[in-house]
Structures are given as structure tokens and as C-alpha cells.
Design a protein around this motif. Structure first.
Motif, PDB file in Angstrom:
ATOM      1  N   THR A  73      -4.386  15.008   7.183  1.00 38.35           N
ATOM      2  CA  THR A  73      -4.696  13.723   6.565  1.00 38.35           C
ATOM      3  C   THR A  73      -4.177  12.624   7.483  1.00 38.35           C
ATOM      4  OG1 THR A  73      -4.579  14.614   4.325  1.00 38.35           O
ATOM      5  CG2 THR A  73      -4.302  12.236   4.562  1.00 38.35           C
ATOM      6  N   VAL A  74      -5.018  11.621   7.724  1.00 40.44           N
ATOM      7  CA  VAL A  74      -4.641  10.491   8.569  1.00 40.44           C
ATOM      8  C   VAL A  74      -4.291   9.305   7.681  1.00 40.44           C
ATOM      9  CG1 VAL A  74      -5.466   8.821  10.283  1.00 40.44           C
ATOM     10  CG2 VAL A  74      -6.082  11.248  10.499  1.00 40.44           C
ATOM     11  N   LEU A  75      -3.129   8.716   7.918  1.00 42.68           N
ATOM     12  CA  LEU A  75      -2.694   7.530   7.171  1.00 42.68           C
ATOM     13  C   LEU A  75      -2.754   6.309   8.094  1.00 42.68           C
ATOM     14  CD1 LEU A  75      -1.489   6.249   4.611  1.00 42.68           C
ATOM     15  CD2 LEU A  75       0.785   6.762   5.551  1.00 42.68           C
ATOM     16  N   PRO A  76      -3.775   5.455   7.939  1.00 38.99           N
ATOM     17  CA  PRO A  76      -3.850   4.246   8.774  1.00 38.99           C
ATOM     18  C   PRO A  76      -2.805   3.219   8.343  1.00 38.99           C
ATOM     19  CG  PRO A  76      -5.999   4.846   7.835  1.00 38.99           C
ATOM     20  CD  PRO A  76      -4.945   5.609   7.075  1.00 38.99           C
ATOM     21  N   VAL A  77      -2.171   2.595   9.323  1.00 36.08           N
ATOM     22  CA  VAL A  77      -1.142   1.588   9.057  1.00 36.08           C
ATOM     23  C   VAL A  77      -1.432   0.358   9.905  1.00 36.08           C
ATOM     24  CG1 VAL A  77       1.313   1.053   9.051  1.00 36.08           C
ATOM     25  CG2 VAL A  77       0.564   3.404   8.674  1.00 36.08           C
ATOM     26  N   LYS A  78      -1.511  -0.789   9.247  1.00 33.77           N
ATOM     27  CA  LYS A  78      -1.723  -2.042   9.987  1.00 33.77           C
ATOM     28  C   LYS A  78      -0.435  -2.855   9.996  1.00 33.77           C
ATOM     29  CE  LYS A  78      -4.667  -6.104  10.463  1.00 33.77           C
ATOM     30  NZ  LYS A  78      -5.691  -6.967   9.834  1.00 33.77           N
ATOM     31  N   ILE A 112       3.748  -4.613   6.754  1.00 33.65           N
ATOM     32  CA  ILE A 112       3.343  -3.239   7.037  1.00 33.65           C
ATOM     33  C   ILE A 112       2.386  -2.842   5.918  1.00 33.65           C
ATOM     34  CG2 ILE A 112       4.099  -0.866   7.402  1.00 33.65           C
ATOM     35  CD1 ILE A 112       6.921  -2.008   7.960  1.00 33.65           C
ATOM     36  N   ILE A 113       1.141  -2.536   6.288  1.00 35.30           N
ATOM     37  CA  ILE A 113       0.118  -2.265   5.278  1.00 35.30           C
ATOM     38  C   ILE A 113      -0.385  -0.836   5.438  1.00 35.30           C
ATOM     39  CG2 ILE A 113      -2.061  -3.026   4.262  1.00 35.30           C
ATOM     40  CD1 ILE A 113      -1.620  -5.706   5.780  1.00 35.30           C
ATOM     41  N   GLY A 152       0.785  -1.236   0.000  1.00 35.87           N
ATOM     42  CA  GLY A 152       0.000   0.000   0.000  1.00 35.87           C
ATOM     43  C   GLY A 152       0.814   1.281   0.000  1.00 35.87           C
ATOM     44  N   GLU A 153       2.063   1.225  -0.418  1.00 37.70           N
ATOM     45  CA  GLU A 153       2.871   2.455  -0.422  1.00 37.70           C
ATOM     46  C   GLU A 153       2.262   3.540  -1.308  1.00 37.70           C
ATOM     47  OE1 GLU A 153       7.417   1.984   0.193  1.00 37.70           O
ATOM     48  OE2 GLU A 153       6.815   0.283  -1.047  1.00 37.70           O
ATOM     49  N   GLU A 154       1.464   3.122  -2.291  1.00 34.40           N
ATOM     50  CA  GLU A 154       0.802   4.105  -3.157  1.00 34.40           C
ATOM     51  C   GLU A 154      -0.245   4.918  -2.399  1.00 34.40           C
ATOM     52  OE1 GLU A 154      -1.636   0.354  -3.286  1.00 34.40           O
ATOM     53  OE2 GLU A 154       0.506   0.835  -3.368  1.00 34.40           O
TER      54      GLU A 154
END
Length: 195
Positions: free
Chosen positions: A136-141, A154-155, A23-25
């Protein structure tokens, strides 16, 4: 020091773990960015920071600063303390200042390490900061374990533009923070976030 440790741990993680980054894009090119993730290990902020190009300024529980030497160390890396059990005005102001200065803020909204997701643990501070900063919030799983040679993912999920959200009522901030964590985990959102 941050960049030196970032490079050092990059090679160490690549040697000792099978890390996949997805999901780096989804990583937005914006000056007002908050990285939000699930939290299962003390290594979580390290691994996200290592594989994220920009420096992340993490909110860290104030208990970590009880050891003065360690507190100075993580402070030198950009972390700052937060009281997880109250609305910490000083920490919120510090977070907003970092965002205003174009720096990336890092938050674990659950406030502690968790083995299983529990939305009741999610703190409202994430939504308060994100809304006030119009960030802007960037969710990371994070998935997997930190066992040597184990597989780890890391997603980066679809970002959330909080500048598009209407002014929340006080009781809505917690619900918004919970929906942010639902985005992290990939669960169905209740509908508190902008589409």
C-alpha cells in the motif's frame, strides 16, 4: 537512537514551527506500507519521520554516503543508498526486504529536491517496488517552508492498494509512479492507479 531523535525533534519542531497534520485517518494499518512524498528540502524525511508513529526506512541518494561519517549516521537510522540515475537492483532488493519484514519504506520519487512539481522527474522505481511487494502506498504532501516560526503542513492523502493493480507493462511503471505523485500533489490522475 531513532526513537530518541524522533522525540527530540518532535519537541524542537513544535517549538520552532507551526505544524499542522492533516489526514491521519488515511494512514493504513498494514504491514506492507510505502510512504511517498514530494521533496523540497533535506529536512523532508526528518519531519515526516518525526510525525509518523512507525519507523521509516528511507531510500537516500547515494551521494549522501560520500561523507562516510554521515553515511554511517543515516544508515544507523535505517536509510539505505540508491542510484537515482539507473535501475538500482540492489536498492530495489533492499527496499523489498524491508517491506517483507513489515517495515515502512520511504521514497521521494522525484529523486531530488524540487521547487515546482515536474512529473518528468518522477522515477519508475516507486511503482516497480510497490507492485512487486503488493504494498500500500501512502502519499504525503508537505506544504510550507522551514523558516523559523513559519507554518508547515503534513497532509496524508488517500492510500493506494497496489495489490489491486494488474501486472503493468515495463513502460507503464513510470506512468504509475507519475500518478502516485499526482495523488501527492492533488492533481487529476491519468488513470493508472486502482480506484
Amino acid at each position: 537512537m531513532y526513537r530518541f531523535l524522533q522525540v527530540l525533534f518532535y519537541f524542537l519542531f513544535r517549538i520552532f514551527y507551526r505544524i499542522e497534520i492533516l489526514g491521519e485517518e488515511n494512514i493504513p494499518d498494514t504491514d506492507k506500507l510505502i510512504v511517498v512524498g514530494n521533496h523540497r528540502s533535506n529536512l523532508d524525511p526528518v519531519v515526516i519521520s518525526v510525525f509518523f508513529k512507525r519507523q521509516i526506512f528511507w531510500m537516500a541518494k547515494k551521494e549522501l554516503y560520500e561523507n562516510k561519517l554521515f553515511g554511517k549516521f543515516i544508515g544507523a537510522l535505517g536509510a539505505f543508498p540508491v542510484d537515482r540515475f539507473s535501475i538500482d537492483v540492489k536498492a530495489i532488493k533492499t527496499a523489498l526486504r524491508h517491506i517483507k519484514d513489515g517495515e515502512v519504506l520511504g521514497i521521494f520519487p522525484e529523486g531530488t529536491r524540487v521547487k515546482e512539481k515536474n512529473y518528468a522527474l518522477v522515477k519508475q522505481g516507486t511503482a516497480i517496488i510497490a507492485y512487486r511487494a503488493r504494498a500500500t502506498v501512502l502519499p504525503v504532501k508537505l506544504e510550507g517552508t522551514y523558516r523559523i516560526f513559519g507554518k508547515f503542513r503534513i497532509i496524508f492523502k488517500k492510500p493506494i492498494d497496489m495489490s489491486k493493480i494488474a501486472r503493468p507493462e515495463n513502460e507503464e511503471y513510470e506512468l504509475i509512479s507519475q500518478d502516485i505523485m499526482r495523488r501527492v500533489y492533488g492533481d487529476k490522475e491519468i488513470g493508472n492507479l486502482p480506484s
